[in-house]
Design a protein around this motif. Structure first.
Motif, PDB file in Angstrom:
ATOM      1  N   THR A  28       0.858  -1.176   0.000  1.00 14.60           N
ATOM      2  CA  THR A  28       0.000   0.000   0.000  1.00 14.60           C
ATOM      3  C   THR A  28       0.899   1.233   0.000  1.00 14.60           C
ATOM      4  N   VAL A  29       0.288   2.390  -0.053  1.00  9.20           N
ATOM      5  CA  VAL A  29       1.050   3.628   0.118  1.00  9.20           C
ATOM      6  C   VAL A  29       0.597   4.302   1.409  1.00  9.20           C
ATOM      7  N   GLU A  30       1.558   4.838   2.105  1.00  9.40           N
ATOM      8  CA  GLU A  30       1.346   5.539   3.370  1.00  9.40           C
ATOM      9  C   GLU A  30       1.261   7.031   3.102  1.00  9.40           C
ATOM     10  N   HIS A  31       0.292   7.681   3.673  1.00 11.16           N
ATOM     11  CA  HIS A  31       0.168   9.138   3.567  1.00 11.16           C
ATOM     12  C   HIS A  31       0.894   9.757   4.757  1.00 11.16           C
ATOM     13  N   LEU A  32       1.964  10.502   4.508  1.00 14.22           N
ATOM     14  CA  LEU A  32       2.705  11.122   5.611  1.00 14.22           C
ATOM     15  C   LEU A  32       1.803  12.031   6.432  1.00 14.22           C
ATOM     16  N   LEU A  33       1.054  12.883   5.760  1.00 18.03           N
ATOM     17  CA  LEU A  33      -0.025  13.622   6.420  1.00 18.03           C
ATOM     18  C   LEU A  33      -1.295  12.862   6.041  1.00 18.03           C
ATOM     19  N   PRO A  34      -1.880  12.140   7.008  1.00 20.64           N
ATOM     20  CA  PRO A  34      -3.042  11.317   6.686  1.00 20.64           C
ATOM     21  C   PRO A  34      -4.157  12.110   6.004  1.00 20.64           C
ATOM     22  N   ARG A  35      -4.870  11.426   5.136  1.00 23.52           N
ATOM     23  CA  ARG A  35      -5.998  12.069   4.455  1.00 23.52           C
ATOM     24  C   ARG A  35      -7.021  12.592   5.455  1.00 23.52           C
ATOM     25  N   GLY A  38      -6.164  16.051   6.293  1.00 23.96           N
ATOM     26  CA  GLY A  38      -5.998  17.014   5.205  1.00 23.96           C
ATOM     27  C   GLY A  38      -4.911  16.687   4.207  1.00 23.96           C
ATOM     28  N   GLY A  39      -4.289  15.519   4.312  1.00 23.10           N
ATOM     29  CA  GLY A  39      -3.245  15.130   3.366  1.00 23.10           C
ATOM     30  C   GLY A  39      -3.816  14.745   2.015  1.00 23.10           C
ATOM     31  N   SER A  40      -3.022  14.938   0.986  1.00 27.06           N
ATOM     32  CA  SER A  40      -3.465  14.644  -0.383  1.00 27.06           C
ATOM     33  C   SER A  40      -2.910  13.297  -0.848  1.00 27.06           C
ATOM     34  N   ASP A  41      -3.319  12.913  -2.054  1.00 24.99           N
ATOM     35  CA  ASP A  41      -2.798  11.708  -2.699  1.00 24.99           C
ATOM     36  C   ASP A  41      -1.624  12.044  -3.616  1.00 24.99           C
ATOM     37  N   ASP A  42      -1.062  13.243  -3.489  1.00 25.21           N
ATOM     38  CA  ASP A  42       0.085  13.652  -4.290  1.00 25.21           C
ATOM     39  C   ASP A  42       1.299  12.795  -3.922  1.00 25.21           C
ATOM     40  N   GLN A  43       2.153  12.508  -4.894  1.00 28.80           N
ATOM     41  CA  GLN A  43       3.319  11.658  -4.661  1.00 28.80           C
ATOM     42  C   GLN A  43       4.223  12.159  -3.551  1.00 28.80           C
ATOM     43  N   ALA A  44       4.283  13.476  -3.332  1.00 35.56           N
ATOM     44  CA  ALA A  44       5.130  14.017  -2.270  1.00 35.56           C
ATOM     45  C   ALA A  44       4.656  13.577  -0.890  1.00 35.56           C
ATOM     46  N   ASN A  45       3.388  13.197  -0.760  1.00 33.02           N
ATOM     47  CA  ASN A  45       2.812  12.798   0.526  1.00 33.02           C
ATOM     48  C   ASN A  45       2.775  11.284   0.709  1.00 33.02           C
ATOM     49  N   LEU A  46       3.360  10.527  -0.213  1.00 28.73           N
ATOM     50  CA  LEU A  46       3.228   9.071  -0.189  1.00 28.73           C
ATOM     51  C   LEU A  46       4.571   8.364  -0.019  1.00 28.73           C
ATOM     52  N   ALA A  89       7.856  18.688   2.756  1.00 23.65           N
ATOM     53  CA  ALA A  89       8.078  20.080   3.172  1.00 23.65           C
ATOM     54  C   ALA A  89       8.417  20.968   1.981  1.00 23.65           C
ATOM     55  N   ALA A  90       9.065  20.404   0.976  1.00 22.44           N
ATOM     56  CA  ALA A  90       9.460  21.192  -0.195  1.00 22.44           C
ATOM     57  C   ALA A  90       8.385  21.240  -1.276  1.00 22.44           C
ATOM     58  N   GLN A  91       7.609  20.162  -1.441  1.00 22.70           N
ATOM     59  CA  GLN A  91       6.718  20.048  -2.590  1.00 22.70           C
ATOM     60  C   GLN A  91       5.232  19.975  -2.257  1.00 22.70           C
ATOM     61  N   GLY A  94       0.205  23.714   1.282  1.00 25.00           N
ATOM     62  CA  GLY A  94       0.502  24.493   2.485  1.00 25.00           C
ATOM     63  C   GLY A  94       0.565  23.706   3.778  1.00 25.00           C
ATOM     64  N   ALA A  95      -0.508  23.022   4.144  1.00 23.50           N
ATOM     65  CA  ALA A  95      -0.536  22.260   5.394  1.00 23.50           C
ATOM     66  C   ALA A  95       0.457  21.106   5.350  1.00 23.50           C
ATOM     67  N   GLU A  96       0.630  20.506   4.188  1.00 22.55           N
ATOM     68  CA  GLU A  96       1.576  19.408   4.050  1.00 22.55           C
ATOM     69  C   GLU A  96       3.009  19.905   4.245  1.00 22.55           C
ATOM     70  N   ARG A  97       3.324  21.061   3.718  1.00 25.25           N
ATOM     71  CA  ARG A  97       4.677  21.629   3.887  1.00 25.25           C
ATOM     72  C   ARG A  97       4.987  21.833   5.368  1.00 25.25           C
ATOM     73  N   ARG A  98       4.069  22.440   6.068  1.00 21.83           N
ATOM     74  CA  ARG A  98       4.286  22.672   7.502  1.00 21.83           C
ATOM     75  C   ARG A  98       4.410  21.361   8.259  1.00 21.83           C
ATOM     76  N   HIS A  99       3.543  20.424   7.939  1.00 20.33           N
ATOM     77  CA  HIS A  99       3.569  19.116   8.591  1.00 20.33           C
ATOM     78  C   HIS A  99       4.894  18.404   8.306  1.00 20.33           C
TER      79      HIS A  99
END
Length: 126
Positions: A28-35, A38-46, A89-91, A94-99
């Motif tokens: 599976t893929v893990e969401h660093l900031l869980p959906r 407010g986390g997205s399905d963008d590759q930067a969060n997986l 944090a780079a990609q 907003g909330a994902e960058r801070r997280h």
């Protein structure tokens, strides 16, 4: 399934939390900031995670779950976690960058503390 395969190939074919290579059906893929937070399905969060670890984490913070896994004797891929958090944090949005930035700092603090304890114990034993 193509996205799951892509993330696993990108990040070395092992679960982030336990270090295990998994059967394709258990990947599976893990969401660093869980959906759910407010986390997205963008590759930067997986990042890659086996089904059991992904379910067990639920919506805990990455650093809290990494510490829990390490205490349980699992082989947490800390370098992969930090790369993922730094990428978020780079990609990320907003909330994902801070997280990502906050969680990366906490992981680095945890690793420094672990190294300090290990060095102290080595001095006591030596």
């Amino acid at each position: 399934m193509a996205r799951v395969t892509e993330i696993w190939e990108r990040d070395g074919e092992r679960c982030l939390w336990c270090g295990a290579a998994s059967w394709a059906r258990d990947r599976t893929v893990e969401h660093l900031l869980p959906r759910s937070r407010g986390g997205s399905d963008d590759q930067a969060n997986l990042l890659p995670a086996c089904r059991a670890c992904n379910r067990a984490r639920r919506s805990q913070s990455a650093v809290a779950y990494a510490r829990e896994c390490a205490r349980a004797g699992k082989r947490v891929q800390v370098d992969l976690l930090l790369r993922g958090l730094d990428r978020l944090a780079a990609q990320g949005a907003g909330a994902e960058r801070r997280h990502g930035a906050r969680q990366a700092e906490m992981v680095r603090d945890w690793q420094r503390a672990e190294a300090a304890v290990a060095a102290h114990l080595e001095r006591l034993a030596g």
